[in-house]
Design an enzyme around this catalytic site. Structure first.
Site, mmCIF file in Angstrom:
data_model
loop_
_atom_site.group_PDB
_atom_site.id
_atom_site.type_symbol
_atom_site.label_atom_id
_atom_site.label_comp_id
_atom_site.label_asym_id
_atom_site.label_seq_id
_atom_site.Cartn_x
_atom_site.Cartn_y
_atom_site.Cartn_z
ATOM 1 N N ARG A 101 43.150 -47.993 20.521
ATOM 2 C CA ARG A 101 42.505 -46.691 20.381
ATOM 3 C C ARG A 101 41.991 -46.433 18.963
ATOM 4 O O ARG A 101 42.672 -46.693 17.976
ATOM 5 C CB ARG A 101 43.468 -45.589 20.805
ATOM 6 C CG ARG A 101 44.790 -45.519 20.060
ATOM 7 C CD ARG A 101 45.698 -44.469 20.709
ATOM 8 N NE ARG A 101 46.868 -44.152 19.897
ATOM 9 C CZ ARG A 101 48.043 -44.744 20.008
ATOM 10 N NH1 ARG A 101 48.211 -45.711 20.899
ATOM 11 N NH2 ARG A 101 49.056 -44.374 19.235
ATOM 12 N N ARG A 159 47.610 -48.879 20.892
ATOM 13 C CA ARG A 159 47.963 -48.741 19.474
ATOM 14 C C ARG A 159 46.677 -48.627 18.662
ATOM 15 O O ARG A 159 45.625 -49.146 19.060
ATOM 16 C CB ARG A 159 48.767 -49.962 19.001
ATOM 17 C CG ARG A 159 49.000 -49.993 17.494
ATOM 18 C CD ARG A 159 49.792 -51.204 17.048
ATOM 19 N NE ARG A 159 49.734 -51.372 15.602
ATOM 20 C CZ ARG A 159 50.428 -52.280 14.923
ATOM 21 N NH1 ARG A 159 51.248 -53.107 15.548
ATOM 22 N NH2 ARG A 159 50.296 -52.370 13.608
ATOM 23 N N HIS A 160 46.760 -47.948 17.520
ATOM 24 C CA HIS A 160 45.656 -47.954 16.557
ATOM 25 C C HIS A 160 45.672 -49.304 15.848
ATOM 26 O O HIS A 160 46.437 -49.524 14.899
ATOM 27 C CB HIS A 160 45.822 -46.828 15.536
ATOM 28 C CG HIS A 160 45.635 -45.453 16.102
ATOM 29 N ND1 HIS A 160 44.434 -45.001 16.591
ATOM 30 C CD2 HIS A 160 46.503 -44.426 16.255
ATOM 31 C CE1 HIS A 160 44.566 -43.754 17.009
ATOM 32 N NE2 HIS A 160 45.815 -43.384 16.823
ATOM 33 N N VAL A 161 44.830 -50.221 16.294
ATOM 34 C CA VAL A 161 44.795 -51.556 15.700
ATOM 35 C C VAL A 161 43.415 -52.154 15.948
ATOM 36 O O VAL A 161 42.800 -51.927 16.989
ATOM 37 C CB VAL A 161 45.899 -52.464 16.296
ATOM 38 C CG1 VAL A 161 45.665 -52.721 17.785
ATOM 39 C CG2 VAL A 161 46.016 -53.773 15.533
#
Length: 384
Positions: A101, A159-161
Protein backbone atom coordinates in the site's frame (compact mmCIF):
# COMPACT_ATOMS: atom_id res chain seq x y z
CA UNK A 1 -60.86 -76.03 -58.71
CA UNK A 2 -58.36 -75.74 -55.89
CA UNK A 3 -54.85 -74.40 -56.51
CA UNK A 4 -51.77 -76.01 -55.05
CA UNK A 5 -50.60 -73.23 -52.74
CA UNK A 6 -47.68 -75.24 -51.47
CA UNK A 7 -46.12 -75.32 -54.90
CA UNK A 8 -46.41 -71.54 -55.39
CA UNK A 9 -42.88 -69.97 -55.39
CA UNK A 10 -44.10 -66.72 -53.81
CA UNK A 11 -45.65 -68.45 -50.87
CA UNK A 12 -42.58 -70.60 -50.42
CA UNK A 13 -40.42 -67.42 -50.16
CA UNK A 14 -42.75 -65.88 -47.57
CA UNK A 15 -42.71 -69.02 -45.47
CA UNK A 16 -38.92 -69.19 -45.51
CA UNK A 17 -38.70 -65.53 -44.39
CA UNK A 18 -41.04 -66.18 -41.46
CA UNK A 19 -39.05 -69.25 -40.38
CA UNK A 20 -35.76 -67.27 -40.51
CA UNK A 21 -37.26 -64.47 -38.43
CA UNK A 22 -38.55 -66.90 -35.85
CA UNK A 23 -35.15 -68.56 -35.78
CA UNK A 24 -33.38 -65.23 -34.97
CA UNK A 25 -35.95 -64.51 -32.25
CA UNK A 26 -35.32 -67.90 -30.75
CA UNK A 27 -31.56 -67.29 -30.58
CA UNK A 28 -32.13 -63.93 -28.80
CA UNK A 29 -34.42 -65.61 -26.31
CA UNK A 30 -31.81 -68.30 -25.69
CA UNK A 31 -29.11 -65.70 -25.00
CA UNK A 32 -31.34 -63.75 -22.62
CA UNK A 33 -32.29 -66.90 -20.74
CA UNK A 34 -28.68 -67.95 -20.43
CA UNK A 35 -27.77 -64.61 -18.65
CA UNK A 36 -28.94 -64.91 -15.09
CA UNK A 37 -30.20 -62.06 -12.96
CA UNK A 38 -27.05 -62.31 -10.86
CA UNK A 39 -24.82 -61.74 -13.91
CA UNK A 40 -26.96 -58.83 -15.05
CA UNK A 41 -26.76 -57.24 -11.60
CA UNK A 42 -22.99 -57.72 -11.57
CA UNK A 43 -22.66 -55.83 -14.86
CA UNK A 44 -24.76 -52.93 -13.61
CA UNK A 45 -22.76 -52.77 -10.36
CA UNK A 46 -19.47 -52.74 -12.26
CA UNK A 47 -20.73 -49.93 -14.48
CA UNK A 48 -21.88 -47.92 -11.44
CA UNK A 49 -18.54 -48.39 -9.66
CA UNK A 50 -16.66 -47.35 -12.79
CA UNK A 51 -18.67 -44.11 -13.07
CA UNK A 52 -18.31 -43.40 -9.36
CA UNK A 53 -14.55 -44.01 -9.47
CA UNK A 54 -14.24 -41.71 -12.49
CA UNK A 55 -16.02 -38.92 -10.63
CA UNK A 56 -13.77 -39.33 -7.57
CA UNK A 57 -10.68 -39.30 -9.79
CA UNK A 58 -11.76 -36.09 -11.46
CA UNK A 59 -12.52 -34.48 -8.12
CA UNK A 60 -9.02 -35.34 -6.96
CA UNK A 61 -6.94 -33.71 -9.64
CA UNK A 62 -8.16 -35.08 -12.93
CA UNK A 63 -9.88 -33.09 -15.66
CA UNK A 64 -12.18 -31.34 -16.37
CA UNK A 65 -11.24 -28.10 -14.64
CA UNK A 66 -14.80 -27.20 -13.75
CA UNK A 67 -14.95 -30.19 -11.42
CA UNK A 68 -11.83 -28.96 -9.65
CA UNK A 69 -13.74 -25.80 -8.87
CA UNK A 70 -16.65 -27.88 -7.58
CA UNK A 71 -14.17 -29.82 -5.49
CA UNK A 72 -13.13 -26.64 -3.74
CA UNK A 73 -16.66 -25.55 -2.93
CA UNK A 74 -17.73 -28.96 -1.64
CA UNK A 75 -14.56 -29.59 0.34
CA UNK A 76 -11.63 -31.98 0.09
CA UNK A 77 -12.46 -35.46 -1.19
CA UNK A 78 -11.77 -38.43 1.08
CA UNK A 79 -10.75 -40.60 -1.85
CA UNK A 80 -7.18 -41.95 -1.76
CA UNK A 81 -5.36 -44.10 -4.25
CA UNK A 82 -2.36 -46.38 -4.14
CA UNK A 83 -0.07 -44.11 -6.14
CA UNK A 84 0.53 -41.29 -3.69
CA UNK A 85 -1.17 -38.54 -1.70
CA UNK A 86 -4.16 -36.60 -2.89
CA UNK A 87 -3.32 -33.69 -5.17
CA UNK A 88 -3.45 -30.32 -3.35
CA UNK A 89 -6.69 -28.38 -3.52
CA UNK A 90 -6.81 -26.17 -6.59
CA UNK A 91 -8.59 -22.88 -5.95
CA UNK A 92 -10.20 -21.07 -8.89
CA UNK A 93 -8.56 -17.75 -7.92
CA UNK A 94 -5.16 -16.43 -6.73
CA UNK A 95 -4.30 -17.72 -3.27
CA UNK A 96 -1.46 -15.27 -2.56
CA UNK A 97 -2.10 -11.52 -2.74
CA UNK A 98 0.23 -8.69 -1.73
CA UNK A 99 -1.02 -5.13 -1.29
CA UNK A 100 2.12 -2.96 -0.95
CA UNK A 101 0.00 0.00 0.00
CA UNK A 102 1.07 3.53 -0.95
CA UNK A 103 0.89 6.03 1.91
CA UNK A 104 -2.09 8.40 1.96
CA UNK A 105 -3.81 6.63 -0.94
CA UNK A 106 -6.78 5.17 0.86
CA UNK A 107 -4.75 2.43 2.54
CA UNK A 108 -6.37 2.75 5.97
CA UNK A 109 -9.80 2.59 4.37
CA UNK A 110 -8.86 -0.63 2.55
CA UNK A 111 -7.28 -2.17 5.65
CA UNK A 112 -10.45 -1.51 7.66
CA UNK A 113 -12.45 -3.28 4.96
CA UNK A 114 -9.98 -6.16 4.79
CA UNK A 115 -10.33 -6.85 8.51
CA UNK A 116 -14.08 -7.26 8.07
CA UNK A 117 -13.65 -9.35 4.92
CA UNK A 118 -11.01 -11.65 6.42
CA UNK A 119 -13.35 -12.58 9.23
CA UNK A 120 -16.27 -13.08 6.85
CA UNK A 121 -14.46 -15.06 4.11
CA UNK A 122 -11.95 -16.89 6.29
CA UNK A 123 -8.69 -15.92 4.57
CA UNK A 124 -5.46 -15.02 6.35
CA UNK A 125 -4.85 -11.28 6.63
CA UNK A 126 -1.42 -10.05 7.69
CA UNK A 127 -1.26 -6.26 8.00
CA UNK A 128 2.17 -4.97 8.94
CA UNK A 129 2.45 -2.04 11.33
CA UNK A 130 5.81 -1.00 9.86
CA UNK A 131 5.20 2.38 8.23
CA UNK A 132 8.63 3.96 7.83
CA UNK A 133 10.77 1.24 6.23
CA UNK A 134 9.88 0.91 2.57
CA UNK A 135 13.46 0.33 1.33
CA UNK A 136 15.13 -2.93 2.32
CA UNK A 137 18.57 -4.45 2.05
CA UNK A 138 18.95 -7.55 -0.10
CA UNK A 139 19.00 -9.73 3.01
CA UNK A 140 15.88 -8.04 4.39
CA UNK A 141 14.11 -8.51 1.08
CA UNK A 142 14.82 -12.23 1.03
CA UNK A 143 13.77 -12.69 4.64
CA UNK A 144 10.50 -10.80 4.16
CA UNK A 145 9.59 -12.66 0.98
CA UNK A 146 10.28 -16.04 2.55
CA UNK A 147 8.13 -15.07 5.54
CA UNK A 148 5.33 -13.98 3.22
CA UNK A 149 5.49 -17.24 1.26
CA UNK A 150 5.00 -19.23 4.49
CA UNK A 151 1.70 -17.54 5.43
CA UNK A 152 -1.21 -20.04 5.39
CA UNK A 153 -3.10 -19.80 2.11
CA UNK A 154 -5.24 -18.16 0.94
CA UNK A 155 -3.68 -15.01 2.34
CA UNK A 156 -3.45 -11.27 1.76
CA UNK A 157 -0.34 -9.51 3.02
CA UNK A 158 -0.21 -5.71 3.22
CA UNK A 159 2.54 -3.30 4.18
CA UNK A 160 4.00 0.07 3.19
CA UNK A 161 6.91 -1.29 1.17
CA UNK A 162 8.37 -0.76 -2.29
CA UNK A 163 7.80 -3.50 -4.85
CA UNK A 164 9.50 -6.83 -4.05
CA UNK A 165 10.62 -9.05 -6.93
CA UNK A 166 9.89 -12.58 -5.72
CA UNK A 167 11.13 -14.16 -8.95
CA UNK A 168 14.59 -12.69 -8.41
CA UNK A 169 14.85 -14.79 -5.23
CA UNK A 170 13.30 -17.86 -6.92
CA UNK A 171 10.18 -17.67 -4.78
CA UNK A 172 6.72 -18.16 -6.25
CA UNK A 173 5.39 -14.70 -6.94
CA UNK A 174 2.05 -13.52 -5.49
CA UNK A 175 -0.52 -11.36 -7.21
CA UNK A 176 -0.05 -7.64 -6.49
CA UNK A 177 -2.77 -5.02 -6.06
CA UNK A 178 -2.54 -1.32 -5.16
CA UNK A 179 -4.26 2.08 -5.23
CA UNK A 180 -2.80 5.49 -6.01
CA UNK A 181 -4.23 8.99 -6.21
CA UNK A 182 -3.63 12.44 -7.69
CA UNK A 183 -0.01 13.16 -6.66
CA UNK A 184 -0.62 16.70 -5.37
CA UNK A 185 -3.62 15.58 -3.34
CA UNK A 186 -1.55 12.74 -1.89
CA UNK A 187 1.25 15.14 -0.95
CA UNK A 188 -1.16 17.59 0.73
CA UNK A 189 -2.86 14.80 2.66
CA UNK A 190 0.48 13.54 3.94
CA UNK A 191 1.74 17.05 4.75
CA UNK A 192 -1.18 17.87 7.05
CA UNK A 193 -1.60 14.36 8.44
CA UNK A 194 1.98 14.34 9.75
CA UNK A 195 1.24 17.58 11.56
CA UNK A 196 -2.35 17.27 12.72
CA UNK A 197 -3.50 13.67 12.32
CA UNK A 198 -7.07 12.71 11.47
CA UNK A 199 -10.52 12.63 13.03
CA UNK A 200 -9.60 9.71 15.28
CA UNK A 201 -8.00 12.29 17.54
CA UNK A 202 -5.36 14.96 17.15
CA UNK A 203 -3.10 13.21 19.62
CA UNK A 204 -2.23 10.48 17.09
CA UNK A 205 0.03 12.84 15.12
CA UNK A 206 2.09 13.35 18.27
CA UNK A 207 2.75 9.62 18.29
CA UNK A 208 3.84 9.57 14.63
CA UNK A 209 5.98 12.74 14.76
CA UNK A 210 6.96 13.21 18.42
CA UNK A 211 10.18 15.04 17.54
CA UNK A 212 8.57 17.64 15.27
CA UNK A 213 9.02 21.14 16.65
CA UNK A 214 6.16 23.64 16.58
CA UNK A 215 8.06 25.74 14.07
CA UNK A 216 7.94 22.86 11.59
CA UNK A 217 4.49 21.63 12.59
CA UNK A 218 2.83 24.97 11.87
CA UNK A 219 4.95 25.78 8.80
CA UNK A 220 2.75 27.34 6.11
CA UNK A 221 2.38 25.04 3.10
CA UNK A 222 3.05 27.87 0.64
CA UNK A 223 6.28 28.79 2.41
CA UNK A 224 7.40 25.17 2.34
CA UNK A 225 6.80 24.90 -1.40
CA UNK A 226 7.95 28.29 -2.65
CA UNK A 227 11.04 28.42 -0.43
CA UNK A 228 12.02 24.93 -1.46
CA UNK A 229 12.03 23.21 1.93
CA UNK A 230 13.24 19.55 1.72
CA UNK A 231 9.80 18.18 2.55
CA UNK A 232 8.31 20.03 -0.43
CA UNK A 233 11.07 19.26 -2.92
CA UNK A 234 12.58 16.29 -4.73
CA UNK A 235 13.49 13.57 -4.04
CA UNK A 236 10.84 13.53 -1.29
CA UNK A 237 8.11 14.51 -3.75
CA UNK A 238 9.11 11.47 -5.82
CA UNK A 239 6.97 9.17 -3.74
CA UNK A 240 4.50 7.01 -5.70
CA UNK A 241 6.76 5.66 -8.44
CA UNK A 242 9.25 3.91 -6.09
CA UNK A 243 6.41 1.74 -4.74
CA UNK A 244 6.14 0.20 -8.21
CA UNK A 245 9.70 0.58 -9.45
CA UNK A 246 11.17 -1.57 -6.67
CA UNK A 247 14.16 -1.78 -4.38
CA UNK A 248 16.88 -0.71 -6.83
CA UNK A 249 18.68 2.48 -5.67
CA UNK A 250 17.82 4.15 -8.99
CA UNK A 251 14.13 3.77 -8.16
CA UNK A 252 14.51 6.47 -5.50
CA UNK A 253 15.61 9.24 -7.86
CA UNK A 254 13.30 11.04 -10.32
CA UNK A 255 14.24 9.68 -13.75
CA UNK A 256 12.89 8.24 -16.96
CA UNK A 257 14.41 4.89 -16.00
CA UNK A 258 12.47 4.67 -12.74
CA UNK A 259 9.25 5.74 -14.48
CA UNK A 260 9.56 3.07 -17.18
CA UNK A 261 10.52 0.38 -14.68
CA UNK A 262 7.43 1.21 -12.61
CA UNK A 263 5.22 0.99 -15.70
CA UNK A 264 6.75 -2.37 -16.63
CA UNK A 265 6.14 -3.81 -13.17
CA UNK A 266 2.52 -2.65 -13.20
CA UNK A 267 1.94 -4.47 -16.49
CA UNK A 268 3.76 -7.65 -15.47
CA UNK A 269 3.01 -8.11 -11.76
CA UNK A 270 -0.15 -6.22 -10.77
CA UNK A 271 -3.62 -7.64 -11.18
CA UNK A 272 -5.10 -4.20 -10.53
CA UNK A 273 -3.89 -0.70 -9.68
CA UNK A 274 -6.85 1.56 -9.00
CA UNK A 275 -7.21 5.28 -8.45
CA UNK A 276 -8.63 6.63 -5.20
CA UNK A 277 -10.80 9.19 -6.98
CA UNK A 278 -12.89 6.23 -8.25
CA UNK A 279 -12.76 4.11 -5.12
CA UNK A 280 -16.18 2.50 -5.52
CA UNK A 281 -15.24 1.26 -8.98
CA UNK A 282 -11.94 -0.01 -7.56
CA UNK A 283 -13.83 -2.02 -4.96
CA UNK A 284 -16.21 -3.37 -7.57
CA UNK A 285 -13.31 -4.53 -9.76
CA UNK A 286 -11.58 -6.15 -6.78
CA UNK A 287 -14.81 -7.96 -5.98
CA UNK A 288 -14.97 -9.35 -9.50
CA UNK A 289 -11.27 -10.17 -9.91
CA UNK A 290 -10.66 -11.55 -6.39
CA UNK A 291 -14.09 -12.73 -5.20
CA UNK A 292 -12.79 -14.99 -2.41
CA UNK A 293 -11.13 -11.96 -0.78
CA UNK A 294 -13.44 -9.07 -1.74
CA UNK A 295 -16.92 -10.53 -2.21
CA UNK A 296 -19.57 -8.03 -1.00
CA UNK A 297 -16.92 -5.37 -0.27
CA UNK A 298 -18.92 -2.58 -1.94
CA UNK A 299 -21.99 -3.26 0.20
CA UNK A 300 -19.82 -3.22 3.31
CA UNK A 301 -18.21 0.06 2.25
CA UNK A 302 -21.64 1.66 1.77
CA UNK A 303 -23.09 0.33 5.01
CA UNK A 304 -23.83 2.77 7.87
CA UNK A 305 -21.77 0.65 10.27
CA UNK A 306 -18.64 1.05 8.15
CA UNK A 307 -19.23 4.76 7.55
CA UNK A 308 -18.93 5.36 11.28
CA UNK A 309 -15.40 3.95 11.15
CA UNK A 310 -14.39 5.24 7.72
CA UNK A 311 -15.26 8.86 8.48
CA UNK A 312 -12.55 8.93 11.14
CA UNK A 313 -9.75 8.48 8.60
CA UNK A 314 -10.03 11.91 6.98
CA UNK A 315 -7.06 14.23 7.52
CA UNK A 316 -7.86 17.39 9.50
CA UNK A 317 -6.78 21.03 8.99
CA UNK A 318 -6.07 20.39 5.32
CA UNK A 319 -6.27 23.28 2.90
CA UNK A 320 -5.16 24.04 -0.64
CA UNK A 321 -1.95 25.99 -1.42
CA UNK A 322 -1.92 29.06 -3.61
CA UNK A 323 -2.09 28.74 -7.39
CA UNK A 324 1.58 29.71 -7.66
CA UNK A 325 2.55 26.96 -5.22
CA UNK A 326 0.44 24.42 -7.09
CA UNK A 327 2.20 25.28 -10.35
CA UNK A 328 5.59 24.74 -8.71
CA UNK A 329 4.45 21.42 -7.26
CA UNK A 330 3.17 20.23 -10.61
CA UNK A 331 6.49 20.98 -12.30
CA UNK A 332 8.42 19.15 -9.59
CA UNK A 333 6.09 16.14 -9.81
CA UNK A 334 6.14 15.74 -13.58
CA UNK A 335 7.16 12.06 -13.50
CA UNK A 336 4.59 11.34 -10.81
CA UNK A 337 1.82 12.74 -13.00
CA UNK A 338 2.97 10.82 -16.06
CA UNK A 339 2.78 7.63 -14.02
CA UNK A 340 -0.56 8.57 -12.46
CA UNK A 341 -2.10 9.22 -15.89
CA UNK A 342 -0.68 5.91 -17.17
CA UNK A 343 -2.26 3.99 -14.28
CA UNK A 344 -5.56 5.84 -14.58
CA UNK A 345 -5.79 5.06 -18.31
CA UNK A 346 -4.99 1.40 -17.63
CA UNK A 347 -7.62 1.31 -14.89
CA UNK A 348 -10.25 2.74 -17.23
CA UNK A 349 -9.31 0.14 -19.85
CA UNK A 350 -9.84 -2.62 -17.27
CA UNK A 351 -13.23 -1.14 -16.39
CA UNK A 352 -14.28 -1.27 -20.03
CA UNK A 353 -13.12 -4.86 -20.39
CA UNK A 354 -15.08 -5.89 -17.29
CA UNK A 355 -18.13 -4.01 -18.56
CA UNK A 356 -18.32 -1.07 -16.14
CA UNK A 357 -19.84 1.95 -17.80
CA UNK A 358 -19.46 4.48 -15.02
CA UNK A 359 -17.17 7.30 -16.05
CA UNK A 360 -14.24 8.70 -14.06
CA UNK A 361 -15.19 11.12 -11.35
CA UNK A 362 -13.25 14.36 -10.95
CA UNK A 363 -10.65 14.62 -8.24
CA UNK A 364 -12.03 16.17 -5.08
CA UNK A 365 -9.58 19.03 -5.22
CA UNK A 366 -8.45 19.17 -8.82
CA UNK A 367 -10.41 18.36 -11.94
CA UNK A 368 -7.11 17.65 -13.71
CA UNK A 369 -3.41 17.68 -12.87
CA UNK A 370 -3.19 21.16 -14.35
CA UNK A 371 -3.12 23.53 -11.37
CA UNK A 372 -4.52 26.28 -13.60
CA UNK A 373 -7.86 24.47 -13.54
CA UNK A 374 -10.41 25.98 -11.21
CA UNK A 375 -10.43 24.37 -7.79
CA UNK A 376 -13.45 22.54 -6.51
CA UNK A 377 -14.82 22.41 -3.04
CA UNK A 378 -14.37 19.12 -1.25
CA UNK A 379 -17.68 17.30 -1.02
CA UNK A 380 -16.75 14.91 1.74
CA UNK A 381 -13.85 13.85 3.87
CA UNK A 382 -11.11 12.05 2.01
CA UNK A 383 -10.46 8.44 2.84
CA UNK A 384 -6.73 8.19 3.45
Amino acid sequence: MMKNIGNNPIHKHQANHIRAKNKRGNWLAVILFRISRRDFGFCLTALFLFCLGSIFWQLNGGPPNILQGIRYYFGQSTFTDDHGPIAPKVLPFPRKVVYNRVGKCGSRTIVLLLRILADRHQFTLVSSDIHNKTRLTKHEQGTLMRNISEIPQPFLYTRHVHFLNFSRFRIDAPVYINIIRDPINRFLSNYFFRRFGDWRGEENHLVRTPGMKDEERYLDINTCILENYPECSNPRLFYIIPYFCGQHPQCREPSEWALEKAKQNVLEHYLLVGVLEELEDVLLLLERLLPHFFADVLNIYKSPEYKKLGNLTGTVRKHTPSLEALQVLYQRMEYEYIFYNFVRDLFHLTKRKIGLRSGPRPSRRHRSPDPNAQEEEQDEEEQD
